[in-house]
Design an enzyme around this catalytic site. Structure first.
Site, PDB file in Angstrom:
ATOM      1  CB  SER A 136      33.900-121.261  79.432  1.00 17.09           C
ATOM      2  OG  SER A 136      34.463-121.766  78.248  1.00 17.09           O
ATOM      3  CE  LYS A 175      33.647-125.489  78.204  1.00 18.66           C
ATOM      4  NZ  LYS A 175      33.463-124.638  76.999  1.00 18.66           N
TER       5      LYS A 175
END
Lengths: 218, 218
Positions: A136, A175
Site C-alpha cells: 500500500s 501510512k
DNA sequence: GAGGAAATACAACATTTGTTCTATTTTATC
DNA sequence: GATAAAATAGAACAAATGTTGTATTTCCTC
C-alpha cells in the site's frame, strides 16, 4: 585475489590499534598511512616493529599489501567486525509485520534483529523496527519485506509517515497521516493509488511512531 | 579545511581521465595511485606530465595532495559531479565506505556520510555506496537521495540490479540489466515507465557492481 | 603561416618509504 | 628463576616515488 579465511585468532591490543589506525586514516585522509606513520601513531619507534605486525595481520587476512609500494594497504576486514560487542552497531528488535493494506501486526514478539549503525538515528531506546507486508505504500518506495525503523511517539503532524492503528485493535499500518483538527478527523493515506485513504475520528486512532529510516536487502 | 569553490572551468579530456582514474583506483584497490601509475594508465610517458595536470587539478579544487608523500592524493570532488545533469546519472558524492576503511574514499561533502552496514552484507571490502540521483528507478522503490550499497563485480546476469555505465564515460547509472548474448547486446532498463530502456553493444558497457542493499532516511 | 600557450617528454635528483638483518627487551610458561 | 616465544628497536640499504628544469611537440588563434 585469494581472500584468506579469517583466522579466528584474536587481535592483539597493539595489532588492533594498528588496524584501527589504518582504517581511520584511510577514511579521514583518503589514503592509507605509511609504515613510519603507523609507527609514530601507534607508539612504535621503529618501522621494523610495524612491519612485524603488518605481516601477522596480513597472514591473518585482515589486510592486503602490495609489497614495495608505499601506502599500498587495503583493509580487508574491519577490526570492528570482530569485536563481540559492536559498539557502533545498534541492534533493534523487529517487532513484527506491519500491514500495508489492512493490517495484521503482532506486536511484542521480536522475530528478528536488525543491525544498524546509523549515527544519525540518535537515542536507540525509542526506536523499533518492522518488516513491511503488502504494497500500500509503494508510492513512497516502501515495498514488501523492507524493514522500516520508527521512533516511538504518540503524536504526529500532517504529511508525516507514521505507524498507526485503531485504538481497539492490535493491528497497525504504515501510512501518511493527515490531521484535520477542525473536523476532528484523521486520514491515513496509502501511497498506492489502488488503495483508498481511510478516515477515522481522531480519538480512535493510535499513533505508535514516526518512520525515520528504511532499509532493504536485495 | 577550506573547500575550494568548484572552479567552473571545464575539465580537459585528459584531466578528467586522470581524475576518474584516481577515483576508480581508490575504490577498487583501496589506495590511490602513484604519479607514475597514473602516467601509465592515462598514456602519459612522463611523470612530469602527470605532475603538470595534478597541479592544475589541485588549483581547481578537484583534489588535495600532501606533497612529497607517495600516493597522498585525496579526491575532493568527483568528476561525475560535474557531468551535465543527466537524470539517470548517479552522483557519487560521498562514499564514506562502510563500517570501516577497506576501499574507503570519502569524496565531497563530509556531511553526507553513510554509516550503516548490516552484518549480513559480508565482506565490506568489495562494497561501495552511492547516493541516488534521479527518478529512473522508482518502479523498484529506489528514490532520489536513497543510498544504495553495491558489491563490486564486473559481470551480471539478466534481471539483476546493477551499477553500470558506458566504458568511455565517467557516468554510471543504476539499472536493471538484460544481457542478450545472441545479439551481443546489453539493455539497461529503467523501472520508471517515463524512461526508455537503452541498448548498447556488449563491449561498450562496463559493469561496476550489483546492488545489494538500500537505505533511506526520512 | 606565425606566434604563443598548452601539453608532453626526458633526465637527473632528493625524499619518502618498504625491507631486511641483527640485537635487545618484554612477556609468558613451566 | 630459567627458557622460549613474542615484541620492539636500530641501522643500513634498495626500491618506489615526488619534483624540478629544460627541451620538444601539439594545438589554437590571429
Amino acid at each position: 585475489m585469494t581472500t584468506e579465511p579469517p583466522n579466528n585468532e584474536i587481535l592483539t591490543v597493539k595489532r588492533r590499534e594498528i588496524l584501527t589506525y589504518i582504517e581511520r586514516t584511510q577514511i579521514e585522509r583518503g589514503y592509507p598511512p605509511s609504515v613510519r606513520e603507523i609507527a609514530t601513531a601507534c607508539s612504535l619507534s621503529s618501522p621494523a616493529s610495524v612491519q612485524f605486525h603488518l605481516k601477522v595481520l596480513q597472514k591473518q587476512g585482515f589486510l592486503m599489501r602490495d609489497l614495495s609500494k608505499p601506502r599500498a594497504l587495503t583493509v580487508n576486514m574491519s577490526s570492528r567486525s570482530l569485536s563481540s560487542s559492536n559498539d557502533d552497531a545498534l541492534s533493534i528488535p523487529v517487532i513484527g509485520l506491519i500491514a500495508a493494506g489492512s493490517g495484521a501486526l503482532a506486536l511484542e514478539n521480536p522475530t528478528d534483529e536488525v543491525a544498524l549503525i546509523p549515527a544519525f538515528l540518535g537515542d536507540a531506546t525509542t526506536l523499533f523496527a518492522l518488516r513491511v507486508k503488502g504494497d500500500s505504500m509503494i508510492g513512497d518506495g516502501i515495498f514488501e519485506r523492507d524493514i522500516i525503523v520508527a521512533r516511538k511517539q504518540s503524536t504526529a503532524t500532517t504529511g508525516e509517515l507514521v505507524i498507526a492503528g485503531l485504538r481497539d485493535e492490535t493491528e497497525a499500518t504504515v501510512k501518511r497521516i493527515e490531521i484535520d483538527r477542525a473536523k476532528n478527523r484523521i486520514v491515513l493515506k496509502p501511497s498506492n493509488p489502488a488503495y483508498s485513504p481511510m478516515q477515522y475520528p481522531m480519538d480512535q486512532v493510535a499513533i505508535y511512531g514516526r518512520v525515520v529510516f528504511l532499509q532493504r536487502q536485495f
